[in-house]
Write a protein that holds these residues in place. Structure first.
Motif, PDB file in Angstrom:
ATOM      1  N   GLY A 144      -2.184 -14.467   0.139  1.00 19.65           N
ATOM      2  CA  GLY A 144      -1.006 -14.190  -0.661  1.00 19.65           C
ATOM      3  C   GLY A 144      -1.181 -13.544  -2.021  1.00 19.65           C
ATOM      4  O   GLY A 144      -0.259 -13.547  -2.833  1.00 19.65           O
ATOM      5  N   ARG A 145      -2.344 -12.962  -2.300  1.00 22.87           N
ATOM      6  CA  ARG A 145      -2.556 -12.205  -3.528  1.00 22.87           C
ATOM      7  C   ARG A 145      -3.258 -10.898  -3.165  1.00 22.87           C
ATOM      8  O   ARG A 145      -4.245 -10.896  -2.427  1.00 22.87           O
ATOM      9  CB  ARG A 145      -3.413 -12.982  -4.541  1.00 22.87           C
ATOM     10  CG  ARG A 145      -2.808 -14.286  -5.026  1.00 22.87           C
ATOM     11  CD  ARG A 145      -1.577 -14.063  -5.892  1.00 22.87           C
ATOM     12  NE  ARG A 145      -1.078 -15.312  -6.418  1.00 22.87           N
ATOM     13  CZ  ARG A 145      -0.251 -16.130  -5.771  1.00 22.87           C
ATOM     14  NH1 ARG A 145       0.157 -15.828  -4.543  1.00 22.87           N
ATOM     15  NH2 ARG A 145       0.169 -17.243  -6.333  1.00 22.87           N
ATOM     16  N   TYR A 146      -2.735  -9.799  -3.714  1.00 22.27           N
ATOM     17  CA  TYR A 146      -3.256  -8.481  -3.372  1.00 22.27           C
ATOM     18  C   TYR A 146      -3.208  -7.583  -4.604  1.00 22.27           C
ATOM     19  O   TYR A 146      -2.321  -7.714  -5.447  1.00 22.27           O
ATOM     20  CB  TYR A 146      -2.407  -7.799  -2.290  1.00 22.27           C
ATOM     21  CG  TYR A 146      -2.018  -8.648  -1.106  1.00 22.27           C
ATOM     22  CD1 TYR A 146      -2.678  -8.522   0.119  1.00 22.27           C
ATOM     23  CD2 TYR A 146      -0.958  -9.543  -1.185  1.00 22.27           C
ATOM     24  CE1 TYR A 146      -2.294  -9.275   1.223  1.00 22.27           C
ATOM     25  CE2 TYR A 146      -0.572 -10.302  -0.091  1.00 22.27           C
ATOM     26  CZ  TYR A 146      -1.241 -10.168   1.111  1.00 22.27           C
ATOM     27  OH  TYR A 146      -0.855 -10.918   2.195  1.00 22.27           O
ATOM     28  N   VAL A 147      -4.139  -6.631  -4.671  1.00 18.93           N
ATOM     29  CA  VAL A 147      -4.048  -5.496  -5.585  1.00 18.93           C
ATOM     30  C   VAL A 147      -4.253  -4.255  -4.723  1.00 18.93           C
ATOM     31  O   VAL A 147      -5.274  -4.128  -4.040  1.00 18.93           O
ATOM     32  CB  VAL A 147      -5.092  -5.551  -6.711  1.00 18.93           C
ATOM     33  CG1 VAL A 147      -5.033  -4.270  -7.538  1.00 18.93           C
ATOM     34  CG2 VAL A 147      -4.845  -6.752  -7.615  1.00 18.93           C
ATOM     35  N   PHE A 148      -3.265  -3.354  -4.752  1.00 17.65           N
ATOM     36  CA  PHE A 148      -3.300  -2.182  -3.890  1.00 17.65           C
ATOM     37  C   PHE A 148      -3.305  -0.891  -4.696  1.00 17.65           C
ATOM     38  O   PHE A 148      -2.686  -0.808  -5.763  1.00 17.65           O
ATOM     39  CB  PHE A 148      -2.069  -2.141  -2.970  1.00 17.65           C
ATOM     40  CG  PHE A 148      -2.046  -3.198  -1.914  1.00 17.65           C
ATOM     41  CD1 PHE A 148      -3.018  -3.248  -0.932  1.00 17.65           C
ATOM     42  CD2 PHE A 148      -1.021  -4.139  -1.879  1.00 17.65           C
ATOM     43  CE1 PHE A 148      -2.984  -4.216   0.060  1.00 17.65           C
ATOM     44  CE2 PHE A 148      -0.970  -5.113  -0.896  1.00 17.65           C
ATOM     45  CZ  PHE A 148      -1.956  -5.155   0.077  1.00 17.65           C
ATOM     46  N   THR A 149      -3.965   0.119  -4.155  1.00 17.19           N
ATOM     47  CA  THR A 149      -3.757   1.478  -4.627  1.00 17.19           C
ATOM     48  C   THR A 149      -2.472   1.985  -3.972  1.00 17.19           C
ATOM     49  O   THR A 149      -2.045   1.463  -2.929  1.00 17.19           O
ATOM     50  CB  THR A 149      -4.943   2.376  -4.248  1.00 17.19           C
ATOM     51  OG1 THR A 149      -5.100   2.361  -2.814  1.00 17.19           O
ATOM     52  CG2 THR A 149      -6.225   1.888  -4.904  1.00 17.19           C
ATOM     53  N   PRO A 150      -1.829   3.011  -4.553  1.00 18.41           N
ATOM     54  CA  PRO A 150      -0.535   3.454  -4.007  1.00 18.41           C
ATOM     55  C   PRO A 150      -0.612   4.054  -2.617  1.00 18.41           C
ATOM     56  O   PRO A 150       0.431   4.264  -1.991  1.00 18.41           O
ATOM     57  CB  PRO A 150      -0.062   4.490  -5.041  1.00 18.41           C
ATOM     58  CG  PRO A 150      -1.277   4.880  -5.809  1.00 18.41           C
ATOM     59  CD  PRO A 150      -2.179   3.692  -5.807  1.00 18.41           C
ATOM     60  N   GLU A 151      -1.827   4.303  -2.089  1.00 17.58           N
ATOM     61  CA  GLU A 151      -1.947   4.820  -0.717  1.00 17.58           C
ATOM     62  C   GLU A 151      -1.308   3.877   0.302  1.00 17.58           C
ATOM     63  O   GLU A 151      -0.937   4.303   1.398  1.00 17.58           O
ATOM     64  CB  GLU A 151      -3.425   5.027  -0.356  1.00 17.58           C
ATOM     65  CG  GLU A 151      -4.056   6.258  -0.967  1.00 17.58           C
ATOM     66  CD  GLU A 151      -4.452   6.077  -2.419  1.00 17.58           C
ATOM     67  OE1 GLU A 151      -4.802   7.081  -3.067  1.00 17.58           O
ATOM     68  OE2 GLU A 151      -4.406   4.929  -2.917  1.00 17.58           O
ATOM     69  N   LEU A 152      -1.177   2.614  -0.044  1.00 20.34           N
ATOM     70  CA  LEU A 152      -0.596   1.663   0.906  1.00 20.34           C
ATOM     71  C   LEU A 152       0.798   2.097   1.339  1.00 20.34           C
ATOM     72  O   LEU A 152       1.178   1.915   2.498  1.00 20.34           O
ATOM     73  CB  LEU A 152      -0.530   0.258   0.283  1.00 20.34           C
ATOM     74  CG  LEU A 152       0.174  -0.780   1.164  1.00 20.34           C
ATOM     75  CD1 LEU A 152      -0.699  -1.147   2.361  1.00 20.34           C
ATOM     76  CD2 LEU A 152       0.542  -2.022   0.375  1.00 20.34           C
ATOM     77  N   PHE A 153       1.577   2.670   0.430  1.00 24.09           N
ATOM     78  CA  PHE A 153       2.964   2.995   0.754  1.00 24.09           C
ATOM     79  C   PHE A 153       3.066   4.013   1.882  1.00 24.09           C
ATOM     80  O   PHE A 153       3.885   3.868   2.798  1.00 24.09           O
ATOM     81  CB  PHE A 153       3.700   3.481  -0.489  1.00 24.09           C
ATOM     82  CG  PHE A 153       3.932   2.412  -1.520  1.00 24.09           C
ATOM     83  CD1 PHE A 153       4.680   1.283  -1.228  1.00 24.09           C
ATOM     84  CD2 PHE A 153       3.386   2.533  -2.787  1.00 24.09           C
ATOM     85  CE1 PHE A 153       4.893   0.296  -2.177  1.00 24.09           C
ATOM     86  CE2 PHE A 153       3.602   1.557  -3.746  1.00 24.09           C
ATOM     87  CZ  PHE A 153       4.356   0.428  -3.438  1.00 24.09           C
ATOM     88  N   SER A 154       2.237   5.063   1.836  1.00 34.14           N
ATOM     89  CA  SER A 154       2.289   6.058   2.912  1.00 34.14           C
ATOM     90  C   SER A 154       1.903   5.432   4.244  1.00 34.14           C
ATOM     91  O   SER A 154       2.447   5.805   5.298  1.00 34.14           O
ATOM     92  CB  SER A 154       1.378   7.245   2.588  1.00 34.14           C
ATOM     93  OG  SER A 154       0.029   6.824   2.416  1.00 34.14           O
ATOM     94  N   CYS A 155       1.008   4.462   4.199  1.00 30.24           N
ATOM     95  CA  CYS A 155       0.616   3.774   5.430  1.00 30.24           C
ATOM     96  C   CYS A 155       1.757   2.905   5.955  1.00 30.24           C
ATOM     97  O   CYS A 155       2.006   2.844   7.165  1.00 30.24           O
ATOM     98  CB  CYS A 155      -0.633   2.928   5.185  1.00 30.24           C
ATOM     99  SG  CYS A 155      -2.102   3.892   4.757  1.00 30.24           S
ATOM    100  N   LEU A 156       2.472   2.229   5.075  1.00 32.72           N
ATOM    101  CA  LEU A 156       3.600   1.407   5.501  1.00 32.72           C
ATOM    102  C   LEU A 156       4.715   2.257   6.095  1.00 32.72           C
ATOM    103  O   LEU A 156       5.410   1.828   7.025  1.00 32.72           O
ATOM    104  CB  LEU A 156       4.130   0.585   4.319  1.00 32.72           C
ATOM    105  CG  LEU A 156       3.281  -0.600   3.888  1.00 32.72           C
ATOM    106  CD1 LEU A 156       3.819  -1.209   2.594  1.00 32.72           C
ATOM    107  CD2 LEU A 156       3.244  -1.667   4.982  1.00 32.72           C
ATOM    108  N   HIS A 157       4.877   3.478   5.582  1.00 31.30           N
ATOM    109  CA  HIS A 157       5.896   4.371   6.134  1.00 31.30           C
ATOM    110  C   HIS A 157       5.614   4.689   7.595  1.00 31.30           C
ATOM    111  O   HIS A 157       6.551   4.931   8.378  1.00 31.30           O
ATOM    112  CB  HIS A 157       5.952   5.673   5.324  1.00 31.30           C
ATOM    113  CG  HIS A 157       6.781   5.592   4.086  1.00 31.30           C
ATOM    114  ND1 HIS A 157       8.150   5.372   4.112  1.00 31.30           N
ATOM    115  CD2 HIS A 157       6.447   5.707   2.774  1.00 31.30           C
ATOM    116  CE1 HIS A 157       8.615   5.355   2.876  1.00 31.30           C
ATOM    117  NE2 HIS A 157       7.608   5.545   2.041  1.00 31.30           N
ATOM    118  N   SER A 158       4.346   4.691   7.971  1.00 28.07           N
ATOM    119  CA  SER A 158       3.985   5.077   9.333  1.00 28.07           C
ATOM    120  C   SER A 158       3.864   3.886  10.283  1.00 28.07           C
ATOM    121  O   SER A 158       3.671   4.085  11.487  1.00 28.07           O
ATOM    122  CB  SER A 158       2.658   5.853   9.322  1.00 28.07           C
ATOM    123  OG  SER A 158       1.588   5.020   8.872  1.00 28.07           O
TER     124      SER A 158
END
Length: 271
Positions: free
Chosen positions: A204-218
């Motif tokens: 339940g704890r994460y630090v992400f680079t913004p690349e995650l968003f493009s992956c979630l879109h797919s």
């Protein structure tokens, strides 16, 4: 770039804690006089977070009310010479925004709602179900942020779990061990029913680079039509490295009655 922003998904129905969650969000469960989400926001602030986005649903307006001023209460305390009680209403010093998740489409969908908020910066995610007590040490999110500053890689908090409990969590497959208690993630599985890839469960704890968003879109909807954050992470692994960090501290799952009681007992003993 600094990790200045954090997303707190708080739009779930809290079905594990029914019937009280029909009227009281699980994030508002009291712990030593403060709601659980207050501590989560404090943990974010301690990790250097300057802006918080809380994902809510239609029945979570009490969260917005809590993080707002109550002019009526302040006036009442002033009239009755009880201004000293105002200290008890002090809120974490951080800018908080809100957005609604119209439909319960999963954790990945909730995080995706924060794409504009993140605005191309690295960001943290804190799940309010997962409550960490670090005994006066460095908070769980702060441990992840410190690791991120060393590597620049997306970093996921994990802890070792008994095999019988792994089917309730996302479970990573670790690769090459790095310095400290971190390791590369080579795969991640959501709630494995058989043959979990390790005993390291996501917590339940994460630090992400913004690349995650493009992956979630797919990511395609999975069981129940939900977008899983785990699937987004798994997709991201194809193009961007991600680490797992064994965070120090005791974790409590607020959705489990016995763990919630143990957490309250801990705070009562350590007041």
């Amino acid at each position: 770039m600094n990790v200045r922003k954090a997303i707190i998904p708080a739009a779930g129905y809290g079905t594990r804690s029914l019937p009280i969650t029909k009227v009281l969000p699980k994030e508002m469960f009291p712990i030593a006089g403060k709601p659980a989400i207050h501590y989560i926001v404090e943990e974010a602030v301690a990790a250097g977070i300057e802006e918080v986005l809380i994902i809510v649903s239609r029945n979570k307006n009490v969260i917005l009310d809590y993080f707002d001023r109550s002019l009526e209460l302040e006036a009442f305390l002033a009239i009755n010479n009880k201004e000293y009680l105002l200290e008890k209403t002090t809120l974490p010093k951080v800018h908080i925004q809100y957005i609604r998740q119209p439909f319960a489409r999963g954790l990945g969908d909730a995080v995706l709602l924060g794409e504009r908020f993140a605005h191309g910066e690295p960001f943290a995610v804190l799940l309010p179900d997962d409550f960490f007590v670090t005994g006066g040490g460095v908070g769980a999110l702060e441990q992840l942020v410190e690791r991120f500053y060393k590597t620049g890689k997306s970093t996921v908090a994990v802890q070792k779990m008994e095999k019988a409990a792994l089917h309730q969590y996302g479970v990573i497959k670790p690769g090459q061990a790095q310095s400290g208690e971190a390791s590369d993630i080579t795969d991640i599985v959501e709630k494995p029913k058989v043959d979990p890839p390790s005993d390291l469960a996501v917590c339940g704890r994460y630090v992400f680079t913004p690349e995650l968003f493009s992956c979630l879109h797919s990511v395609l909807p999975g069981a129940g039509g939900e977008i899983q954050l785990t699937d987004g992470i798994r997709s991201m692994l194809k193009t961007s490295p991600c680490e797992a960090l064994e965070v120090k501290g005791t974790r409590f799952d607020l959705g489990k009655e016995e763990e919630y009681y143990r957490l309250i007992e801990h705070y009562l003993k350590n007041r």
